[in-house]
Design a protein around this motif. Structure first.
Motif, mmCIF file in Angstrom:
data_model
loop_
_atom_site.group_PDB
_atom_site.id
_atom_site.type_symbol
_atom_site.label_atom_id
_atom_site.label_comp_id
_atom_site.label_asym_id
_atom_site.label_seq_id
_atom_site.Cartn_x
_atom_site.Cartn_y
_atom_site.Cartn_z
ATOM 1 N N MET A 84 -41.639 30.729 -54.142
ATOM 2 C CA MET A 84 -42.153 29.786 -53.249
ATOM 3 C C MET A 84 -43.397 29.260 -53.816
ATOM 4 O O MET A 84 -44.335 30.133 -54.212
ATOM 5 N N SER A 85 -43.758 27.973 -53.637
ATOM 6 C CA SER A 85 -44.921 27.269 -53.607
ATOM 7 C C SER A 85 -44.997 26.165 -52.444
ATOM 8 O O SER A 85 -44.026 25.295 -52.464
ATOM 9 N N PRO A 86 -45.799 26.346 -51.361
ATOM 10 C CA PRO A 86 -45.979 25.454 -50.555
ATOM 11 C C PRO A 86 -45.894 23.873 -50.825
ATOM 12 O O PRO A 86 -45.157 23.089 -50.351
ATOM 13 N N VAL A 107 -42.427 23.074 -52.241
ATOM 14 C CA VAL A 107 -41.673 22.721 -51.190
ATOM 15 C C VAL A 107 -41.674 21.381 -50.336
ATOM 16 O O VAL A 107 -40.827 20.532 -50.091
ATOM 17 N N SER A 136 -49.810 26.704 -44.865
ATOM 18 C CA SER A 136 -50.230 27.550 -45.959
ATOM 19 C C SER A 136 -51.010 26.748 -47.048
ATOM 20 O O SER A 136 -51.538 27.554 -47.814
ATOM 21 N N CYS A 184 -37.583 26.421 -54.700
ATOM 22 C CA CYS A 184 -38.353 25.275 -53.839
ATOM 23 C C CYS A 184 -37.373 24.237 -53.440
ATOM 24 O O CYS A 184 -37.365 23.442 -52.625
ATOM 25 N N THR A 191 -45.298 25.867 -40.927
ATOM 26 C CA THR A 191 -46.009 26.959 -41.680
ATOM 27 C C THR A 191 -46.063 26.580 -43.058
ATOM 28 O O THR A 191 -47.178 27.156 -43.666
ATOM 29 N N PHE A 192 -45.164 26.089 -43.680
ATOM 30 C CA PHE A 192 -45.281 25.552 -45.074
ATOM 31 C C PHE A 192 -46.576 24.682 -45.519
ATOM 32 O O PHE A 192 -47.363 24.927 -46.424
ATOM 33 N N PHE A 248 -41.369 24.289 -41.485
ATOM 34 C CA PHE A 248 -41.980 23.156 -42.067
ATOM 35 C C PHE A 248 -43.554 23.167 -41.978
ATOM 36 O O PHE A 248 -44.518 23.228 -42.954
#
Length: 296
Positions: A167-169, A172, A132, A107, A128-129, A126
């Motif tokens: 990954m973790s929104p 990030v 989510s 991340c 999209t992150f 970004f």
């Protein structure tokens, strides 16, 4: 002036009362859990009103840790259900450590790329992150389970950590916002010295980002340690079962009519100790890190 001072004192007193009530409501279940763990099984319902058991004992902790025989456990009022606490503790430590290290680094790289690198579709990525973050994790549970099953990763550590390793929104987003505050002059000076972007990230930016990285790491550690549903679905074998899932299995294995509440509370108390120690020793650094406003 006197009326204003009186109002301030009343406001402070009301705030203390509210904070004290919140603390009591938050801490009381934990204290009652410890009390139940120290209560002999035979006295659980007859000695359930005082703040401390009349005949406090450590026998529940001993049988959870496997320090007593099955006969002694039943004699103490235990259910006879088995819990290999040390094995499940090892599994939880591995599960938590892998997720914390893997997700924090991945991340950080993603956040730095979204903050500094120019590429087509960066804004869409970004967005999209951020979008989510509004998707409940339960919606991704079935697709992730199907993917892990098709890969043959059930009852393995790769299957346990696969959905959250990289990954973790929120992580990030959090790290990207910090990297935007890093002075560009520092990176430009490194570029003039011939450093590559990768070298700048590892040698310049990361050492300056200890506070947010520590915040994300500690948050991930607590979240991973208490994770229940995903490890319960994927890690059913003893060599991959984590403590949270093992407690549920321990409750279901009780052969008695009544669940083994004292043994369950003793195991739950031991389970709480690792994250509690983390918060005790590093909680102040977490509070300081949350309040950062830039790089000093």
């Amino acid at each position: 002036m006197t009326h204003s001072t009186t109002s301030q004192r009343v406001g402070r007193a009301a705030a203390r009362v509210v904070v004290g009530a919140v603390v009591v409501v938050t801490v009381f279940p934990v204290l009652w859990m410890v009390r139940t763990a120290l209560t002999p099984a035979g006295d659980l319902f007859g000695d359930s009103y005082g703040p401390w058991p009349h005949h406090a004992t450590l026998i529940n902790f001993k049988r959870v840790l496997g320090l007593t025989s099955s006969t002694a456990a039943r004699a103490a009022g235990g259910s006879g259900a088995q819990l290999d606490f040390l094995l499940y503790l090892r599994n939880s430590l591995i599960y938590t450590a892998v997720i914390v290290v893997g997700q924090t680094l991945s991340c950080a790289m993603a956040g730095y790329a979204l903050a500094r690198l120019r590429f087509r579709g960066r804004t869409a990525v970004f967005g999209t992150f951020v979008g989510s973050l509004m998707i409940p994790p339960i919606f991704t549970l079935l697709p992730n389970f199907a993917m892990v099953k098709q890969l043959g990763w059930l009852d393995t550590f790769p299957g346990l950590v696969a959905p959250t390793l990289l990954m973790s929104p929120f992580s990030v987003f959090f790290l990207r916002q910090f990297f935007l505050s890093v002075p560009r002059e520092v990176e430009e000076a490194a570029l003039l010295d011939g450093a590559s972007r990768a070298r700048i990230f590892w040698s310049v930016v990361l050492p300056m980002s200890r506070a947010p990285l520590f915040t994300i790491g500690l948050t991930l550690a607590v979240w991973s340690w208490k994770d229940f549903l995903w490890p319960l679905l994927v890690g059913r074998a003893d060599n991959t079962r984590v403590l949270t899932a093992a407690l549920g299995v321990f409750l279901q294995q009780s052969p008695n009519a009544e669940p083994d509440w004292t043994g369950l509370m003793a195991a739950s108390t031991l389970t709480v100790i690792p994250p509690l120690l983390l918060l005790i020793f590093f909680g102040r650094r977490l509070v300081d890190a949350v309040g950062f406003t830039g790089v000093k």
